[in-house]
Write an enzyme that holds these catalytic residues in place. Sequence first.
Site, PDB file in Angstrom:
ATOM      1  N   VAL A  51      53.218  50.032  46.229  1.00 24.32           N
ATOM      2  CA  VAL A  51      52.254  50.228  45.149  1.00 24.32           C
ATOM      3  C   VAL A  51      52.647  51.449  44.315  1.00 24.32           C
ATOM      4  CG1 VAL A  51      49.855  50.896  44.690  1.00 24.32           C
ATOM      5  CG2 VAL A  51      50.344  49.019  46.225  1.00 24.32           C
ATOM      6  N   VAL A  54      55.542  50.373  42.085  1.00 27.16           N
ATOM      7  CA  VAL A  54      55.083  49.479  41.020  1.00 27.16           C
ATOM      8  C   VAL A  54      54.276  50.250  39.981  1.00 27.16           C
ATOM      9  CG1 VAL A  54      53.529  47.530  40.558  1.00 27.16           C
ATOM     10  CG2 VAL A  54      55.182  47.375  42.398  1.00 27.16           C
ATOM     11  N   ASP A  55      53.491  51.221  40.430  1.00 30.97           N
ATOM     12  CA  ASP A  55      52.650  51.995  39.523  1.00 30.97           C
ATOM     13  C   ASP A  55      53.479  52.956  38.660  1.00 30.97           C
ATOM     14  OD1 ASP A  55      50.154  52.574  38.494  1.00 30.97           O
ATOM     15  OD2 ASP A  55      49.868  54.290  39.822  1.00 30.97           O
ATOM     16  N   ALA A  56      54.680  53.285  39.096  1.00 33.00           N
ATOM     17  CA  ALA A  56      55.516  54.201  38.328  1.00 33.00           C
ATOM     18  C   ALA A  56      56.050  53.547  37.049  1.00 33.00           C
ATOM     19  CB  ALA A  56      56.679  54.694  39.182  1.00 33.00           C
TER      20      ALA A  56
END
Length: 74
Positions: A51, A54-56
């Site tokens: 997560v 992916v959030d980066a």
Amino acid sequence: MDFAIAMGIVFGLAAIGSGIGMGLIVGRTIEGTARQPELRSSLMGLMFLGVGLVDALPIIAVVIGFMLMGRALA
């Protein structure tokens, strides 16, 4: 004006892609935990790592968009 519309589209697509990716990661983690509850702690650690990665991506997209906007306005 056109540049602002393009940035909005890029930011929106990055957010949608990130949301889909996070949903898939969390859903698969829940499936794995349901199948093998004894692996919960290792699956959760891998989930948080995934997560975070992916959030980066949308954060990077926003930074690059603002850098390009600054270059276009100068």
